[in-house]
Design a protein around this motif. Structure first.
Motif, short mmCIF file in Angstrom:
data_model
loop_
_atom_site.label_atom_id
_atom_site.label_comp_id
_atom_site.label_asym_id
_atom_site.label_seq_id
_atom_site.Cartn_x
_atom_site.Cartn_y
_atom_site.Cartn_z
N GLU A 193 0.83 -1.19 -0.07
CA GLU A 193 -0.05 -0.07 0.10
C GLU A 193 0.82 1.12 0.09
N ALA A 194 2.01 1.22 0.71
CA ALA A 194 2.80 2.36 0.73
C ALA A 194 3.50 2.77 -0.49
N GLN A 195 3.72 1.65 -1.41
CA GLN A 195 4.37 1.93 -2.62
C GLN A 195 3.44 2.54 -3.59
N LEU A 196 2.08 2.60 -3.39
CA LEU A 196 0.98 3.36 -4.11
C LEU A 196 1.11 4.83 -4.04
N LEU A 197 1.81 5.48 -2.78
CA LEU A 197 1.86 6.70 -2.53
C LEU A 197 2.70 7.51 -3.51
N TYR A 198 3.81 6.75 -4.10
CA TYR A 198 4.67 7.42 -4.99
C TYR A 198 5.16 6.55 -6.17
N ALA A 199 5.86 7.18 -7.12
CA ALA A 199 6.34 6.44 -8.27
C ALA A 199 7.74 7.12 -8.45
N GLU A 200 8.78 6.20 -8.66
CA GLU A 200 10.18 6.56 -8.74
C GLU A 200 10.12 6.94 -10.21
N THR A 201 10.87 8.35 -10.50
CA THR A 201 11.08 8.73 -11.61
C THR A 201 12.03 8.17 -12.60
N GLN A 202 12.05 8.05 -13.85
CA GLN A 202 12.66 7.14 -14.84
C GLN A 202 14.23 7.87 -14.75
N ASP A 203 14.54 9.02 -14.41
CA ASP A 203 15.87 9.43 -14.31
C ASP A 203 16.50 8.97 -13.15
N SER A 204 15.80 9.02 -12.18
CA SER A 204 16.24 8.27 -10.64
C SER A 204 16.71 6.96 -10.85
N ILE A 205 15.86 6.15 -11.67
CA ILE A 205 16.17 4.64 -11.53
C ILE A 205 17.55 4.61 -12.47
N GLU A 206 17.63 5.41 -13.48
CA GLU A 206 18.85 5.36 -14.42
C GLU A 206 20.17 5.64 -13.61
N LYS A 207 19.93 6.72 -12.87
CA LYS A 207 20.96 7.33 -12.13
C LYS A 207 21.47 6.27 -10.92
N ARG A 208 20.44 5.58 -10.33
CA ARG A 208 20.80 4.73 -9.42
C ARG A 208 21.54 3.48 -9.74
N GLU A 209 20.96 3.05 -11.22
CA GLU A 209 21.68 1.87 -11.60
C GLU A 209 23.09 2.07 -12.28
N ARG A 210 23.24 3.37 -12.54
CA ARG A 210 24.75 3.79 -12.84
C ARG A 210 25.52 3.83 -11.61
N ARG A 211 24.91 4.33 -10.65
CA ARG A 211 25.93 4.47 -9.55
C ARG A 211 25.89 3.30 -8.86
#
Length: 138
Positions: A84-102
């Motif tokens: 239910e908590a995960q329905l409160l937000y959505a991670e941006t695509q930019d953020s996902i790419e940066k985290r994977e790169r890091r």
């Protein structure tokens, strides 16, 4: 006070409560410490614990090496289960790419991005090899 005003006021959620309800931190006091420490940005500006969260706002949260940017999709003052908590937000695509790169960078250094000591012989060899790999590919 009209019904719409009451409803909008009842939906006003403090930033620290929202972060706690969305399960980014285990306690509200940890939320407040992170906000006061400058680890939480609200729409590009330094966050404040008492700030009301709005739908569509971008919140950047830094925890350790990770930095996550999420868009607010729902409001809640109550902490519920993780699904239910995960329905409160959505991670941006930019953020996902940066985290994977890091994560890839972190793994390429063998998990040692910033050490609190001078590199030992093996670490120096790894650094030299990494530099050779980077500069030979250009």
């Amino acid at each position: 006070m009209s019904k719409a005003e009451k409803q909008s006021q009842s939906q006003a959620v403090r930033l620290d409560k929202w972060l706690w309800a969305a399960r980014f931190f285990k306690t509200r006091s940890l939320c407040k410490e992170a906000i006061d420490g400058g680890k939480v940005m609200y729409n590009g500006a330094k966050g404040k614990a008492a700030r009301n969260v709005e739908l569509g706002a971008l919140i950047t949260i830094r925890k350790g090496w990770d930095e996550v940017t999420v868009e607010v999709k729902g409001l809640s003052e109550q902490r519920r289960g993780a699904p239910e908590a995960q329905l409160l937000y959505a991670e941006t695509q930019d953020s996902i790419e940066k985290r994977e790169r890091r994560a890839i960078e972190h793994k390429s250094f063998g998990g040692r991005i910033m050490a609190d000591h001078r590199p030992n012989k093996k670490e120096r060899r790894d650094i030299k090899q990494l530099k050779r790999d980077i500069f030979s590919s250009d």
